[in-house]
Design an enzyme around this catalytic site. Structure first.
Site, PDB file in Angstrom:
ATOM      1  N   SER A 121      40.048  29.947  35.360  1.00  0.00           N
ATOM      2  CA  SER A 121      39.093  30.327  34.313  1.00  0.00           C
ATOM      3  C   SER A 121      39.462  31.570  33.531  1.00  0.00           C
ATOM      4  CB  SER A 121      37.723  30.549  34.955  1.00  0.00           C
ATOM      5  OG  SER A 121      37.815  31.612  35.887  1.00  0.00           O
ATOM      6  N   GLY A 143      42.614  35.014  32.886  1.00  0.00           N
ATOM      7  CA  GLY A 143      43.909  35.631  33.145  1.00  0.00           C
ATOM      8  C   GLY A 143      45.065  34.646  33.183  1.00  0.00           C
ATOM      9  N   PHE A 149      35.591  30.079  40.344  1.00  0.00           N
ATOM     10  CA  PHE A 149      34.284  30.396  40.904  1.00  0.00           C
ATOM     11  C   PHE A 149      33.600  31.343  39.943  1.00  0.00           C
ATOM     12  CE2 PHE A 149      32.266  31.469  45.279  1.00  0.00           C
ATOM     13  CZ  PHE A 149      31.341  30.478  45.082  1.00  0.00           C
ATOM     14  N   ASP A 153      33.964  27.554  45.382  1.00  0.00           N
ATOM     15  CA  ASP A 153      34.792  28.483  46.143  1.00  0.00           C
ATOM     16  C   ASP A 153      36.088  27.785  46.601  1.00  0.00           C
ATOM     17  OD1 ASP A 153      35.873  30.333  47.813  1.00  0.00           O
ATOM     18  OD2 ASP A 153      34.224  30.348  49.267  1.00  0.00           O
ATOM     19  N   TYR A 158      52.756  40.643  41.715  1.00  0.00           N
ATOM     20  CA  TYR A 158      53.127  41.789  40.887  1.00  0.00           C
ATOM     21  C   TYR A 158      53.919  42.753  41.751  1.00  0.00           C
ATOM     22  CZ  TYR A 158      52.861  45.768  37.748  1.00  0.00           C
ATOM     23  OH  TYR A 158      53.199  46.805  36.931  1.00  0.00           O
ATOM     24  N   TYR A 174      50.118  49.983  44.828  1.00  0.00           N
ATOM     25  CA  TYR A 174      50.229  48.527  44.785  1.00  0.00           C
ATOM     26  C   TYR A 174      51.225  47.996  45.828  1.00  0.00           C
ATOM     27  CZ  TYR A 174      49.555  43.880  42.984  1.00  0.00           C
ATOM     28  OH  TYR A 174      49.210  42.555  42.896  1.00  0.00           O
ATOM     29  N   LYS A 231      50.802  40.598  49.170  1.00  0.00           N
ATOM     30  CA  LYS A 231      51.784  39.899  48.332  1.00  0.00           C
ATOM     31  C   LYS A 231      53.051  39.560  49.135  1.00  0.00           C
ATOM     32  CE  LYS A 231      49.524  39.588  44.430  1.00  0.00           C
ATOM     33  NZ  LYS A 231      48.973  38.276  44.041  1.00  0.00           N
TER      34      LYS A 231
HETATM   35  P1  NAD Z   1      41.700  37.119  36.926  1.00  0.00           P
HETATM   36  O1  NAD Z   1      40.708  38.056  37.504  1.00  0.00           O
HETATM   37  O2  NAD Z   1      41.872  37.098  35.458  1.00  0.00           O
HETATM   38  O3  NAD Z   1      41.391  35.605  37.399  1.00  0.00           O
HETATM   39  C1  NAD Z   1      41.115  35.300  38.738  1.00  0.00           C
HETATM   40  C2  NAD Z   1      40.744  33.846  38.868  1.00  0.00           C
HETATM   41  O4  NAD Z   1      40.448  33.580  40.251  1.00  0.00           O
HETATM   42  C3  NAD Z   1      39.482  33.430  38.081  1.00  0.00           C
HETATM   43  O5  NAD Z   1      39.668  32.126  37.560  1.00  0.00           O
HETATM   44  C4  NAD Z   1      38.399  33.389  39.158  1.00  0.00           C
HETATM   45  O6  NAD Z   1      37.311  32.489  38.894  1.00  0.00           O
HETATM   46  C5  NAD Z   1      39.231  32.847  40.310  1.00  0.00           C
HETATM   47  N1  NAD Z   1      38.580  33.057  41.611  1.00  0.00           N
HETATM   48  C6  NAD Z   1      38.294  34.212  42.247  1.00  0.00           C
HETATM   49  N2  NAD Z   1      37.709  33.954  43.441  1.00  0.00           N
HETATM   50  C7  NAD Z   1      37.645  32.608  43.557  1.00  0.00           C
HETATM   51  C8  NAD Z   1      37.173  31.715  44.558  1.00  0.00           C
HETATM   52  N3  NAD Z   1      36.648  32.154  45.704  1.00  0.00           N
HETATM   53  N4  NAD Z   1      37.246  30.383  44.315  1.00  0.00           N
HETATM   54  C9  NAD Z   1      37.758  29.890  43.164  1.00  0.00           C
HETATM   55  N5  NAD Z   1      38.248  30.689  42.197  1.00  0.00           N
HETATM   56  C10 NAD Z   1      38.196  32.027  42.388  1.00  0.00           C
HETATM   57  O7  NAD Z   1      43.077  37.432  37.686  1.00  0.00           O
HETATM   58  P2  NAD Z   1      44.612  37.563  37.181  1.00  0.00           P
HETATM   59  O8  NAD Z   1      44.880  38.968  36.838  1.00  0.00           O
HETATM   60  O9  NAD Z   1      44.954  36.491  36.233  1.00  0.00           O
HETATM   61  O10 NAD Z   1      45.357  37.315  38.572  1.00  0.00           O
HETATM   62  C11 NAD Z   1      45.827  36.048  38.968  1.00  0.00           C
HETATM   63  C12 NAD Z   1      47.062  36.219  39.836  1.00  0.00           C
HETATM   64  O11 NAD Z   1      48.089  36.843  39.050  1.00  0.00           O
HETATM   65  C13 NAD Z   1      46.824  37.124  41.047  1.00  0.00           C
HETATM   66  O12 NAD Z   1      47.552  36.638  42.135  1.00  0.00           O
HETATM   67  C14 NAD Z   1      47.419  38.452  40.601  1.00  0.00           C
HETATM   68  O13 NAD Z   1      47.848  39.259  41.658  1.00  0.00           O
HETATM   69  C15 NAD Z   1      48.590  37.954  39.767  1.00  0.00           C
HETATM   70  N6  NAD Z   1      49.131  38.962  38.833  1.00  0.00           N
HETATM   71  C16 NAD Z   1      48.307  39.626  37.974  1.00  0.00           C
HETATM   72  C17 NAD Z   1      48.852  40.594  37.143  1.00  0.00           C
HETATM   73  C18 NAD Z   1      47.985  41.368  36.173  1.00  0.00           C
HETATM   74  O14 NAD Z   1      48.453  42.359  35.603  1.00  0.00           O
HETATM   75  N7  NAD Z   1      46.771  40.946  35.942  1.00  0.00           N
HETATM   76  C19 NAD Z   1      50.232  40.869  37.167  1.00  0.00           C
HETATM   77  C20 NAD Z   1      51.057  40.133  38.018  1.00  0.00           C
HETATM   78  C21 NAD Z   1      50.481  39.175  38.863  1.00  0.00           C
END
Ligand code: NAD
Length: 397
Positions: A51, A53, A75, A112, A226, A236, A245
């Site tokens: 949903s 990111g 979620f 979830d 990351y 981190y 990670k």
């Molecule tokens: P985000 O917060 O934008 O999105 C998180 C997603 O997880 C959402 O769709 C949310 O609904 C879902 N979610 C959370 N709990 C849930 C549950 N219990 N059941 C179902 N869905 C659930 O996060 P993001 O920043 O896009 O991170 C996604 C991945 O990318 C992570 O593993 C993060 O470590 C990695 N990442 C992020 C970055 C950054 O800078 N944001 C950089 C590198 C890697």
């Protein structure tokens, strides 16, 4: 109601329905402008954490660059009378609608992802409505996990390991740079963080799909991590999150081994720092991101969430590409962020940055603007003074 951003610390408690749809539409427009890759083997995609990111961007690229059918799980909070839904709830409706308009199969489950019941539901939907899955994107970022086996609720902590950490950070709303002190995690907190953000749940998903014989020949699964620069390592990579990670790397090897029978594999992709709900919650990261964005934008190297994921798919995931891997077999997409000329300036500015010179050395405005956008605010073509129904995202529903 008239919906305005209500920011509390690192979260915004409101989201704008039409603004969220605009955010999704812009991502789709970008991907469409890049053209379609026909004839790829990725035809059916499951996105866990669809949903927002990186998960949302992965879903957009899967459909609009590859023409794939997508099933998404996330979620999110539904709207109530005089209360907006969470941004991801609106994003999902918008994505499903745009996919339908373009003739792509899209189905979204709001549940979830850690629960076995959700896995069962997903398996039934795939059996009834899709072909076997070619790609599973695991992009969950959650502060809590109720473990499906012992029923315990695990919470993640964002803390250093072993010793007290004093490090620079920024108060995003006030623009004040200060130093914070973070106590080290207890053993229990470190373990819980691994339980929430480590690789076990990813393994459970792939096990369940494999057991139901729903993974296609040569199926791939990818999870996002990351690593970043040394500046953020104390909070981190060397902290509780890094421990979780590292467990993803373990899970990736374990899953790959299991997938050999179908010629499949699991990989971790190291992505760049962007502004997301998850990353905004990590102390220190907003300051680092503000400094990084300034340098990468000046050097013409800046990528946002969708451009980054598009490059991941186009250069690292499509049939026939040559992957850029590190010693652990991870896909390195942080190559631009970690370029020595970028990190040299970011590191110099990190030492110099204060509240007074933040605007000159950093791009806090860029951080704030991306932050507002992820909740559907700050788009020129949306009239934020209009009275809107938080339960209706489009005129028809
Ligand atoms: P985000 O917060 O934008 O999105 C998180 C997603 O997880 C959402 O769709 C949310 O609904 C879902 N979610 C959370 N709990 C849930 C549950 N219990 N059941 C179902 N869905 C659930 O996060 P993001 O920043 O896009 O991170 C996604 C991945 O990318 C992570 O593993 C993060 O470590 C990695 N990442 C992020 C970055 C950054 O800078 N944001 C950089 C590198 C890697």
């Amino acid at each position: 109601m008239v919906i305005k951003p209500r920011i509390r610390g690192f979260i915004c408690t409101t989201a704008h329905p039409q603004g969220c749809a605009e955010n999704v539409r812009r991502q789709i427009d970008f991907v469409k402008s890049q053209g379609m890759s026909e004839g790829q083997s990725i035809k059916n995609v499951l996105v866990l954490g669809c949903s927002a990111g990186y998960g949302l961007a992965s879903r957009v690229v899967s459909s609009f660059a590859l023409g794939a059918n997508t099933l998404g799980v996330s979620f999110e909070k539904e709207p109530a009378e005089e209360k907006t839904a969470s941004a991801g709830w609106y994003n999902n409706i918008a994505f499903d609608q745009f996919a339908k308009e373009h003739g792509f199969y899209s189905r979204t489950i709001n549940a979830d992802a850690f629960a076995d019941a959700t896995r069962e539901n997903v398996i039934n939907i795939i059996k009834q409505e899709m072909d076997k899955i070619d790609l599973v994107v695991y992009s969950l970022a959650s502060p809590v996990r109720q473990h499906p086996k012992d029923g315990l609720l695990y919470r993640s902590s964002i803390k250093p390991m072993e010793s007290v950490l004093q490090i620079k950070t920024v108060h995003v709303e006030k623009g004040e740079v200060s130093e914070i002190t973070l106590e080290p995690a207890t053993e229990e907190e470190a373990k819980s963080t691994v339980a929430v953000m480590g690789g076990e749940d990813w393994e459970y998903w792939i096990d369940a799909l494999a057991e139901a014989d729903l993974l296609a020949e040569g199926a791939k699964t990818i999870s996002y991590t990351y690593i970043g620069s040394r500046l953020t390592w104390p909070i981190y990579w060397d902290g509780t999150l890094g421990l979780a990670k590292a467990d993803l790397d373990r899970a990736s090897r374990a899953i790959s081994e299991k997938l050999t029978t179908i010629g499949g594999k699991a990989q971790v992709a190291v992505l760049k720092a962007i502004v997301s709900q998850a990353s905004a919650a990590i102390p220190v990261v907003p300051l680092y991101v503000a400094l990084l964005f300034r340098v990468m934008k000046r050097m013409n190297l800046h990528e946002d969430c969708i451009t980054h994921i598009y490059r991941l798919f186009a250069t690292q995931l499509l049939d026939g590409v040559e992957q850029r891997l590190d010693d652990e077999g991870r896909i390195r997409m942080d190559d631009l962020e970690l370029r020595p000329e970028v990190q040299k300036v970011v590191s110099q500015n990190w030492l110099k940055v204060t509240t007074e010179n933040l605007d000159e050395l950093g791009d806090l405005e860029g951080f704030r603007s991306d932050f507002l956008n992820i909740f559907g605010f700050g788009f020129d073509d949306i009239d934020y003074e209009l009275d809107v129904d938080p339960k209706r995202i489009f005129d028809f529903g």
